[in-house]
Design a protein around this motif. Structure first.
Motif, PDB file in Angstrom:
ATOM      1  N   UNK A 155       0.821  -1.218   0.000  1.00  8.04           N
ATOM      2  CA  UNK A 155       0.000   0.000   0.000  1.00  8.04           C
ATOM      3  C   UNK A 155       0.851   1.262   0.000  1.00  8.04           C
ATOM      4  N   UNK A 156       1.977   1.219   0.695  1.00  7.35           N
ATOM      5  CA  UNK A 156       2.848   2.396   0.766  1.00  7.35           C
ATOM      6  C   UNK A 156       3.664   2.575  -0.514  1.00  7.35           C
ATOM      7  N   UNK A 157       4.265   1.466  -0.991  1.00 10.10           N
ATOM      8  CA  UNK A 157       5.166   1.546  -2.152  1.00 10.10           C
ATOM      9  C   UNK A 157       4.397   1.458  -3.467  1.00 10.10           C
ATOM     10  N   UNK A 158       3.437   0.551  -3.526  1.00 11.64           N
ATOM     11  CA  UNK A 158       2.690   0.340  -4.771  1.00 11.64           C
ATOM     12  C   UNK A 158       1.470   1.216  -4.901  1.00 11.64           C
ATOM     13  N   UNK A 159       1.341   2.215  -4.036  1.00  8.15           N
ATOM     14  CA  UNK A 159       0.187   3.100  -4.079  1.00  8.15           C
ATOM     15  C   UNK A 159       0.076   3.889  -5.363  1.00  8.15           C
ATOM     16  N   UNK A 160       1.141   3.886  -6.172  1.00  5.59           N
ATOM     17  CA  UNK A 160       1.111   4.572  -7.459  1.00  5.59           C
ATOM     18  C   UNK A 160       0.029   3.983  -8.351  1.00  5.59           C
ATOM     19  N   UNK A 161      -0.287   2.687  -8.158  1.00 12.51           N
ATOM     20  CA  UNK A 161      -1.353   2.056  -8.936  1.00 12.51           C
ATOM     21  C   UNK A 161      -2.706   2.630  -8.533  1.00 12.51           C
ATOM     22  N   UNK A 162      -2.907   2.811  -7.223  1.00 11.74           N
ATOM     23  CA  UNK A 162      -4.162   3.369  -6.738  1.00 11.74           C
ATOM     24  C   UNK A 162      -4.358   4.796  -7.228  1.00 11.74           C
ATOM     25  N   UNK A 163      -3.244   5.519  -7.413  1.00 15.43           N
ATOM     26  CA  UNK A 163      -3.324   6.885  -7.912  1.00 15.43           C
ATOM     27  C   UNK A 163      -4.005   6.944  -9.274  1.00 15.43           C
ATOM     28  N   UNK A 164      -3.853   5.878 -10.050  1.00 15.05           N
ATOM     29  CA  UNK A 164      -4.330   5.902 -11.430  1.00 15.05           C
ATOM     30  C   UNK A 164      -5.843   6.096 -11.522  1.00 15.05           C
ATOM     31  N   UNK A 165      -6.600   5.537 -10.593  1.00 10.64           N
ATOM     32  CA  UNK A 165      -8.052   5.557 -10.682  1.00 10.64           C
ATOM     33  C   UNK A 165      -8.602   6.973 -10.850  1.00 10.64           C
ATOM     34  N   UNK A 166      -8.112   7.913 -10.054  1.00 13.42           N
ATOM     35  CA  UNK A 166      -8.603   9.286 -10.127  1.00 13.42           C
ATOM     36  C   UNK A 166      -7.933  10.049 -11.262  1.00 13.42           C
ATOM     37  N   UNK A 167      -6.623   9.876 -11.392  1.00 14.68           N
ATOM     38  CA  UNK A 167      -5.876  10.608 -12.426  1.00 14.68           C
ATOM     39  C   UNK A 167      -6.379  10.249 -13.824  1.00 14.68           C
ATOM     40  N   UNK A 168      -6.583   8.950 -14.079  1.00 13.00           N
ATOM     41  CA  UNK A 168      -7.027   8.515 -15.403  1.00 13.00           C
ATOM     42  C   UNK A 168      -8.417   9.036 -15.714  1.00 13.00           C
ATOM     43  N   UNK A 169      -9.251   9.168 -14.670  1.00  7.73           N
ATOM     44  CA  UNK A 169     -10.590   9.695 -14.888  1.00  7.73           C
ATOM     45  C   UNK A 169     -10.553  11.113 -15.423  1.00  7.73           C
ATOM     46  N   UNK A 170      -9.677  11.936 -14.857  1.00  7.08           N
ATOM     47  CA  UNK A 170      -9.546  13.317 -15.317  1.00  7.08           C
ATOM     48  C   UNK A 170      -9.029  13.378 -16.745  1.00  7.08           C
ATOM     49  N   UNK A 171      -8.010  12.570 -17.044  1.00  5.99           N
ATOM     50  CA  UNK A 171      -7.443  12.564 -18.389  1.00  5.99           C
ATOM     51  C   UNK A 171      -8.443  12.012 -19.399  1.00  5.99           C
ATOM     52  N   UNK A 172      -9.194  10.984 -18.996  1.00  2.00           N
ATOM     53  CA  UNK A 172     -10.201  10.397 -19.878  1.00  2.00           C
ATOM     54  C   UNK A 172     -11.272  11.419 -20.240  1.00  2.00           C
ATOM     55  N   UNK A 173     -11.705  12.196 -19.248  1.00  2.00           N
ATOM     56  CA  UNK A 173     -12.716  13.228 -19.517  1.00  2.00           C
ATOM     57  C   UNK A 173     -12.196  14.270 -20.501  1.00  2.00           C
ATOM     58  N   UNK A 174     -10.923  14.645 -20.341  1.00  4.66           N
ATOM     59  CA  UNK A 174     -10.336  15.639 -21.235  1.00  4.66           C
ATOM     60  C   UNK A 174     -10.254  15.109 -22.662  1.00  4.66           C
TER      61      UNK A 174
END
Length: 254
Positions: free
Chosen positions: A49-68
């Motif tokens: 969860x601490x080190x691999x949290x970069x994967x969890x970041x994708x859920x919100x970030x990709x949503x913003x990019x997808x909308x754009x």
């Protein structure tokens, strides 16, 4: 009148499919978390969860990019200009590649240093933690490059395909969780590697579906400077705002 009825039916069908997708993914995710925690153990689960949290970041970030990206693709569909639509798609892929490379290089340089010098991780799990970081970054990159493909699916309103592929993604993650029980090697490394493989498979599914159904989804190295700057600016600000929010959340875990 007939068109209105047909549109209403399509909206109702898409809504039901998305509700079903959301409920099923929620249930699968809840169960998967339990299985993963049981197999990894508290310590390794915390490290991931601490080190691999970069994967969890994708859920919100990709949503913003997808909308754009969906905004530009939907506008292109409305214009009916297929050549312009192809340029928009290829430009969106270029933008995702640029963002992915910047993040990958930055995290490989700064992230590795921070992991090995500043994070409080047991010495005997440090090698595994480094592997988790590498695979998590690769997972993030593949996810990011996949954004234009499912943005096209959403723009074309193929919600059935979007729902089914999302369900397949959830089932693959459930399979990964169960495969940990039979893994003969380090379970933490195995888990991060298998998640990367599952994301790669989903990327190919998105690519195959889009190429078969949408003429514009055939990537070519096109560079149109004005469109690139416009889309990068629009997507970049969405990316920046959501990235700051996620970094704040992930920072608490670290």
């Amino acid at each position: 009148m007939a068109d209105n009825i047909e549109n209403n039916k399509r909206i109702a069908k898409n809504t039901l499919l998305l509700y079903f997708r959301t409920i099923l993914i929620m249930l699968v995710t809840l169960y998967t978390s339990r299985v993963v925690l049981k197999n990894l153990g508290v310590e390794d689960f915390g490290v991931y969860n601490a080190v691999g949290g970069v994967v969890a970041m994708f859920a919100v970030i990709s949503g913003a990019l997808s909308n754009a990206i969906s905004r530009y693709i939907t506008y292109g569909i409305g214009k009916g200009d297929q050549d312009s639509l192809k340029v928009v798609f290829c430009t969106s892929v270029n933008i995702q590649i640029v963002i992915a490379l910047v993040i990958f290089i930055l995290c490989e340089v700064v992230g590795i240093w921070f992991l090995n010098n500043r994070m409080n991780i047991p010495a005997d799990r440090m090698i595994a933690a480094n592997w988790v970081l590498h695979f998590s970054l690769l997972t993030f990159v593949v996810n990011l490059i996949s954004v234009p493909y499912y943005a096209c699916i959403i723009a074309h309103e193929h919600m059935g395909a979007y729902a089914y592929i999302s369900i397949l993604d959830a089932l693959l993650k459930l399979s990964v969780a169960f495969m940990l029980t039979i893994s003969p090697v380090d379970k933490l490394i195995t888990y991060s590697f298998l998640l990367f493989v599952s994301v790669l498979l989903i990327r190919f599914v998105y690519g195959i579906y889009c190429k078969r159904n949408f003429d514009e989804c055939r990537y070519r190295p096109i560079y149109e400077r004005s469109l690139f700057k416009e889309m990068l600016s629009f997507a970049g600000w969405n990316f920046f705002g959501n990235a700051i929010s996620i970094l704040n959340t992930q920072g608490i875990n670290i």
